[in-house]
Motif scaffolding. Structure first.
Motif, PDB file in Angstrom:
ATOM      1  N   ASP A 192    -111.417   6.774  12.013  1.00 27.07           N
ATOM      2  CA  ASP A 192    -111.803   5.489  12.603  1.00 27.07           C
ATOM      3  C   ASP A 192    -112.725   4.707  11.668  1.00 27.07           C
ATOM      4  O   ASP A 192    -112.609   3.475  11.547  1.00 27.07           O
ATOM      5  N   LEU A 193    -113.654   5.398  11.004  1.00 33.14           N
ATOM      6  CA  LEU A 193    -114.531   4.727  10.045  1.00 33.14           C
ATOM      7  C   LEU A 193    -113.731   4.089   8.915  1.00 33.14           C
ATOM      8  O   LEU A 193    -114.039   2.977   8.466  1.00 33.14           O
ATOM      9  N   MET A 194    -112.701   4.800   8.446  1.00 27.93           N
ATOM     10  CA  MET A 194    -111.885   4.262   7.358  1.00 27.93           C
ATOM     11  C   MET A 194    -111.073   3.054   7.814  1.00 27.93           C
ATOM     12  O   MET A 194    -110.915   2.081   7.062  1.00 27.93           O
ATOM     13  N   ALA A 214    -107.891   2.704  -2.214  1.00 29.73           N
ATOM     14  CA  ALA A 214    -109.001   3.327  -2.934  1.00 29.73           C
ATOM     15  C   ALA A 214    -110.303   3.201  -2.147  1.00 29.73           C
ATOM     16  O   ALA A 214    -111.100   4.149  -2.079  1.00 29.73           O
ATOM     17  N   HIS A 215    -110.506   2.046  -1.526  1.00 30.05           N
ATOM     18  CA  HIS A 215    -111.750   1.796  -0.796  1.00 30.05           C
ATOM     19  C   HIS A 215    -111.877   2.709   0.414  1.00 30.05           C
ATOM     20  O   HIS A 215    -112.920   3.359   0.611  1.00 30.05           O
ATOM     21  N   VAL A 216    -110.843   2.785   1.225  1.00 28.66           N
ATOM     22  CA  VAL A 216    -110.950   3.608   2.441  1.00 28.66           C
ATOM     23  C   VAL A 216    -111.079   5.087   2.080  1.00 28.66           C
ATOM     24  O   VAL A 216    -111.769   5.849   2.772  1.00 28.66           O
ATOM     25  N   GLY A 217    -110.426   5.504   0.999  1.00 30.29           N
ATOM     26  CA  GLY A 217    -110.569   6.887   0.570  1.00 30.29           C
ATOM     27  C   GLY A 217    -112.001   7.212   0.172  1.00 30.29           C
ATOM     28  O   GLY A 217    -112.531   8.271   0.531  1.00 30.29           O
ATOM     29  N   ARG A 218    -112.637   6.283  -0.568  1.00 28.91           N
ATOM     30  CA  ARG A 218    -114.042   6.502  -0.954  1.00 28.91           C
ATOM     31  C   ARG A 218    -114.944   6.583   0.271  1.00 28.91           C
ATOM     32  O   ARG A 218    -115.852   7.421   0.338  1.00 28.91           O
ATOM     33  N   VAL A 219    -114.684   5.736   1.251  1.00 29.18           N
ATOM     34  CA  VAL A 219    -115.497   5.745   2.475  1.00 29.18           C
ATOM     35  C   VAL A 219    -115.351   7.080   3.203  1.00 29.18           C
ATOM     36  O   VAL A 219    -116.338   7.700   3.609  1.00 29.18           O
ATOM     37  N   GLY A 220    -114.122   7.525   3.363  1.00 33.95           N
ATOM     38  CA  GLY A 220    -113.883   8.759   4.108  1.00 33.95           C
ATOM     39  C   GLY A 220    -114.457   9.976   3.423  1.00 33.95           C
ATOM     40  O   GLY A 220    -115.169  10.786   4.043  1.00 33.95           O
ATOM     41  N   GLY A 235    -108.075   9.420   3.363  1.00 32.20           N
ATOM     42  CA  GLY A 235    -107.403   8.289   2.728  1.00 32.20           C
ATOM     43  C   GLY A 235    -106.090   8.014   3.407  1.00 32.20           C
ATOM     44  O   GLY A 235    -105.959   8.177   4.615  1.00 32.20           O
ATOM     45  N   GLY A 236    -105.102   7.598   2.621  1.00 30.55           N
ATOM     46  CA  GLY A 236    -103.793   7.364   3.213  1.00 30.55           C
ATOM     47  C   GLY A 236    -103.003   6.282   2.523  1.00 30.55           C
ATOM     48  O   GLY A 236    -103.251   5.939   1.364  1.00 30.55           O
ATOM     49  N   LEU A 237    -102.062   5.746   3.283  1.00 33.69           N
ATOM     50  CA  LEU A 237    -101.131   4.751   2.772  1.00 33.69           C
ATOM     51  C   LEU A 237    -101.531   3.365   3.259  1.00 33.69           C
ATOM     52  O   LEU A 237    -101.958   3.190   4.398  1.00 33.69           O
ATOM     53  N   VAL A 238    -101.383   2.398   2.381  1.00 31.63           N
ATOM     54  CA  VAL A 238    -101.662   0.998   2.716  1.00 31.63           C
ATOM     55  C   VAL A 238    -100.505   0.174   2.203  1.00 31.63           C
ATOM     56  O   VAL A 238    -100.120   0.295   1.033  1.00 31.63           O
ATOM     57  N   TYR A 239     -99.904  -0.630   3.080  1.00 32.12           N
ATOM     58  CA  TYR A 239     -98.824  -1.489   2.623  1.00 32.12           C
ATOM     59  C   TYR A 239     -98.813  -2.779   3.425  1.00 32.12           C
ATOM     60  O   TYR A 239     -99.221  -2.817   4.585  1.00 32.12           O
ATOM     61  N   ALA A 274    -107.633  12.064   7.846  1.00 30.82           N
ATOM     62  CA  ALA A 274    -108.655  12.900   7.232  1.00 30.82           C
ATOM     63  C   ALA A 274    -108.409  14.340   7.623  1.00 30.82           C
ATOM     64  O   ALA A 274    -107.753  14.627   8.625  1.00 30.82           O
ATOM     65  N   ALA A 275    -108.955  15.252   6.813  1.00 32.20           N
ATOM     66  CA  ALA A 275    -108.865  16.685   7.106  1.00 32.20           C
ATOM     67  C   ALA A 275    -110.271  17.271   7.034  1.00 32.20           C
ATOM     68  O   ALA A 275    -110.903  17.253   5.982  1.00 32.20           O
ATOM     69  N   VAL A 276    -110.756  17.751   8.161  1.00 30.11           N
ATOM     70  CA  VAL A 276    -112.075  18.383   8.246  1.00 30.11           C
ATOM     71  C   VAL A 276    -111.869  19.865   8.545  1.00 30.11           C
ATOM     72  O   VAL A 276    -111.207  20.225   9.519  1.00 30.11           O
ATOM     73  N   GLY A 277    -112.413  20.714   7.675  1.00 31.86           N
ATOM     74  CA  GLY A 277    -112.161  22.140   7.839  1.00 31.86           C
ATOM     75  C   GLY A 277    -110.688  22.470   7.738  1.00 31.86           C
ATOM     76  O   GLY A 277    -110.213  23.452   8.318  1.00 31.86           O
ATOM     77  N   GLY A 278    -109.942  21.631   6.994  1.00 33.24           N
ATOM     78  CA  GLY A 278    -108.505  21.818   6.852  1.00 33.24           C
ATOM     79  C   GLY A 278    -107.706  21.312   8.027  1.00 33.24           C
ATOM     80  O   GLY A 278    -106.476  21.376   8.002  1.00 33.24           O
ATOM     81  N   ARG A 279    -108.362  20.774   9.071  1.00 37.03           N
ATOM     82  CA  ARG A 279    -107.643  20.302  10.262  1.00 37.03           C
ATOM     83  C   ARG A 279    -107.475  18.787  10.196  1.00 37.03           C
ATOM     84  O   ARG A 279    -108.454  18.046  10.056  1.00 37.03           O
TER      85      ARG A 279
END
Length: 397
Positions: free
Chosen positions: A169-171, A197-203, A222-226, A255-260
């Protein structure tokens, strides 16, 4: 985030959690009448022992015996890594790969005598041949038991998913804010690559700032942006395309926290929406809302999928469908069960699945809204909470 701001959120699960996970598999071993289980799937390995690694040509595998004994096979170069991660298993190593003997030979020597051993159906032919060369007189039984066990998340796993949802949600907010800031300052609109790149850095930044024992896997945040016509490709990759007035654009993040894992996706419109943009977005919002109601205990995945996608078909937009309603989420971003016509799996409390209907209009744009949904005793709960309506996803010029 930790309830106590002075205590970092820990991504590592405790030994008692792995005891319960392993006990779950032991019951399945008894039901399938096998002496042991071997899996070399990286997600299974981390699920059973808490050891996360970068998979490669050197095998890493877990042997779980019906007695409750658990052995983790790693190459010698990974021993320290497994010990530092407090892998919940005995550790056995092989020297190197390909080696002078099968890398599974040390595991065979450590194992108790067994007649029938279950093995994951995802093992490669090559790895199975190496196992057969190391274990004599064993009947290898293809099994989905670990996959099935992973369907139902323990409360400690759900806590990791919830934290991944908070970061997602933050991203999403950070991506929308980057576009708004450009408008406010008169700067050029960001490109798809800029946004990604920006959302990945934030996350990732949030994770390392707030968390202890970050579990590093190939994807953290991070993820996909189009945008525009690029977003009509469901899994398109970010490009140098720069957003323009009137564009539809999609933030497909996770995002993956603790691999989840958790995923959260929203579709935005830059400027005043046209009537077509309103129709497309509102239809997907309605379909996603019905999909959320259809994700509930006792409902088959195929029936949930039909209820969700029928909203799009009934709106006359069925020709723009390209995919199912969703999929399971856990230690994999995409894992069973599948919310699709061909999967009769019955949803049960503790499952986490995506709810992500989408339509894709060639030459114009794609529209998709996704939340990761926790199946509860009475229905389902979206773990991601960023607003979904068109009004909330319009960025005025």
């Amino acid at each position: 985030m930790s309830a106590d701001p002075s205590t970092p959120f820990s991504q590592r699960l405790g030994a008692e959690v792995y005891d319960r996970i392993q006990e779950r598999i032991l019951a399945m071993l008894a039901a399938e009448k096998v002496d042991a289980l071997i899996t070399d799937h990286p997600e299974d390995v981390s699920y059973l022992t808490g050891f996360f690694h970068h998979p490669g040509e050197r095998p890493v595998a877990v042997l779980l015996e019906s007695t409750g004994r658990v052995v983790l096979l790693v190459p010698e170069l990974e021993r320290q890594h497994a010990e530092e991660q407090r892998a919940h298993a005995e550790i056995v190593t092989f020297a190197e790969y390909p080696g002078l003997e099968s890398p599974f030979a040390p595991l065979s020597r450590a194992a108790a005598p067994a007649r029938r051993i279950a093995v994951t159906t995802q093992i490669t032919h090559h790895r199975l041949a190496l196992l057969r060369s190391a274990f004599d007189g064993v009947e290898w039984v293809p099994s989905e038991m670990v996959t099935t066990a992973r369907f139902i998340k323990l409360p400690e796993e759900v806590a990791l998913h919830r934290e991944a949802a908070r970061i997602t949600d933050l991203m999403l907010q950070a991506g929308a804010d980057l576009v708004r800031d450009a408008i406010g300052s008169g700067a050029p609109f960001p490109s798809e690559a800029d946004l990604a790149a920006h959302v990945g850095r934030v996350g990732v930044g949030e994770m390392y700032q707030e968390h202890a024992d970050v579990v590093v896997i190939s994807f953290l945040a991070g993820g996909l942006v189009y945008a525009g016509a690029n977003s009509a490709i469901p899994h398109g990759l970010p490009s140098s395309y720069r957003l323009r007035d009137g564009d539809t654009f999609m933030l497909s993040l996770g995002a993956a926290v603790g691999g989840r894992f958790v995923e959260g996706e929203r579709t935005f419109v830059l400027g005043e929406p046209t009537s077509d943009q309103r129709r497309y977005h509102d239809t997907i919002r309605d379909a996603q809302a019905e999909g959320g109601r259809a994700i509930a205990p006792g409902i088959r995945c195929c029936d949930s999928n039909a209820r969700c996608l029928d909203v799009i078909r009934d709106a006359g937009l069925g020709s723009y469908l390209r995919h199912r309603q969703g999929h399971g989420i856990g230690l994999g971003m995409h894992e069973p069960p599948w919310l699709e016509d061909g999967d009769p799996t019955v949803l049960r409390p503790g499952m986490i699945v995506s709810n992500e209907p989408g339509i894709y209009i060639p030459g114009h744009a794609g529209y998709r809204i996704s939340d990761s949904m926790l199946v509860t005793e009475t229905g389902s709960e979206p773990l991601t909470s960023f607003p979904r309506s068109l009004e909330d996803c319009v960025i005025p010029l």
